[in-house]
Design an enzyme around this catalytic site. Structure first.
Site, short mmCIF file in Angstrom:
data_model
loop_
_atom_site.label_atom_id
_atom_site.label_comp_id
_atom_site.label_asym_id
_atom_site.label_seq_id
_atom_site.Cartn_x
_atom_site.Cartn_y
_atom_site.Cartn_z
N ASP A 71 49.56 -12.39 8.10
CA ASP A 71 49.39 -10.82 7.70
C ASP A 71 49.68 -10.85 6.79
O ASP A 71 51.26 -11.77 5.78
CB ASP A 71 50.52 -10.09 9.07
CG ASP A 71 49.72 -10.62 9.88
OD1 ASP A 71 49.07 -11.00 10.09
OD2 ASP A 71 50.45 -10.29 11.00
N ASP A 103 43.99 -3.49 19.61
CA ASP A 103 45.80 -3.30 20.21
C ASP A 103 45.92 -2.00 20.57
O ASP A 103 45.07 -1.45 20.69
CB ASP A 103 46.00 -3.21 18.51
CG ASP A 103 45.40 -4.35 18.13
OD1 ASP A 103 45.30 -4.81 17.82
OD2 ASP A 103 45.00 -3.43 16.25
#
Length: 249
Positions: free
Chosen positions: A8, A129
């Site tokens: 990330d 998500d």
């Protein structure tokens, strides 16, 4: 079954967030390309990369770091975060990505996802998500009224390579994958599902290899790998053994 190590990216560094909060970022490696090389040497076969700044900004921000990662590893790389147009998709695939992950745009403009699948077969994944069972967008900053399965079914037959399903309520806090909702999604659609958010220990790897979870394409691991809670050699050996057993059946 694939275990995808995660990189990330925030401000050019390799970080992990807690519950998707940009204010709760832990820097694990200031050199994402070096981290990509490490994952390849450990035996991983894929790499999952997210441009966190890009997810919030609505456009790619950590492009230089992603380019460095692509140069550093031979492994296929999938990237999400701020990719919102066909031109952006085409540009990233031309730079060497194996797959582009579309999240917010899948909610805002599902037709674009379908067009992208036609233009770039096998190269488009959808990132779903969820928070409290509802789809979140704009880097998890906004909730929608859309249910996870409702959104996923919009792309049946479109040629989506995979759905990456993240339970935000578990992301980065090492409480284990939400197997109930992940497997319910996998049962509801024919598109391969990749589990994300909360993978905590080698027990989650074992759970992933049980018969009812074999429909999954795999799972993504971040913090558990960086913190040493999952030993890469042990996890990959378990997956290899499971693959061999499947071949023999």
């Amino acid at each position: 079954m694939i275990l995808f190590p995660a990189i990330d990216l925030k401000d050019g560094q390799c970080v992990r967030l807690k519950l998707g909060d940009m204010g709760q970022a832990t820097v694990y490696n200031p050199d994402p390309a070096a981290q990509a090389r490490t994952f390849e040497k450990q035996g991983f076969e894929w790499l999952h990369v997210v441009d966190l700044n890009g997810a919030f900004a609505g456009e790619s921000v950590n492009g230089a770091a992603v380019d460095a990662i692509l140069k550093a590893t031979k492994n296929p790389v999938q990237l999400g975060g701020g990719i919102r147009t066909l031109a952006h998709i085409e540009s990233w695939l031309a730079r060497g990505l194996a797959r582009v992950i579309l999240g917010t745009v899948a909610v805002r403009d599902p037709a674009l996802v379908i067009d992208a699948c036609k233009a770039f077969p096998g190269k488009i994944a959808v990132g779903i998500d969820a928070k409290g069972g509802k789809v979140a967008v704009e880097g998890w900053a906004e909730a929608s009224e859309l249910g996870v399965i409702e959104l996923a079914r919009k792309f049946e037959g479109a040629g989506v390579a995979a759905i990456i399903y993240t339970d935000i309520d578990r992301d980065g806090i090492l409480t284990g994958i939400n197997w109930e909702s992940t497997l319910a999604l996998a049962d509801a659609v024919s598109i391969p599902v990749i589990a994300s958010g909360g993978l905590a220990s080698i027990e989650d790897i074992r759970r992933m290899l049980r018969p009812d979870a074999r429909k999954l394409e795999g799972a993504i691991s971040g913090r558990a790998l960086y913190d040493g809670r999952i030993d890469p050699a042990e996890a990959l050996a378990l997956i290899k053994t499971a693959r061999q057993a499947e071949v023999q059946q």
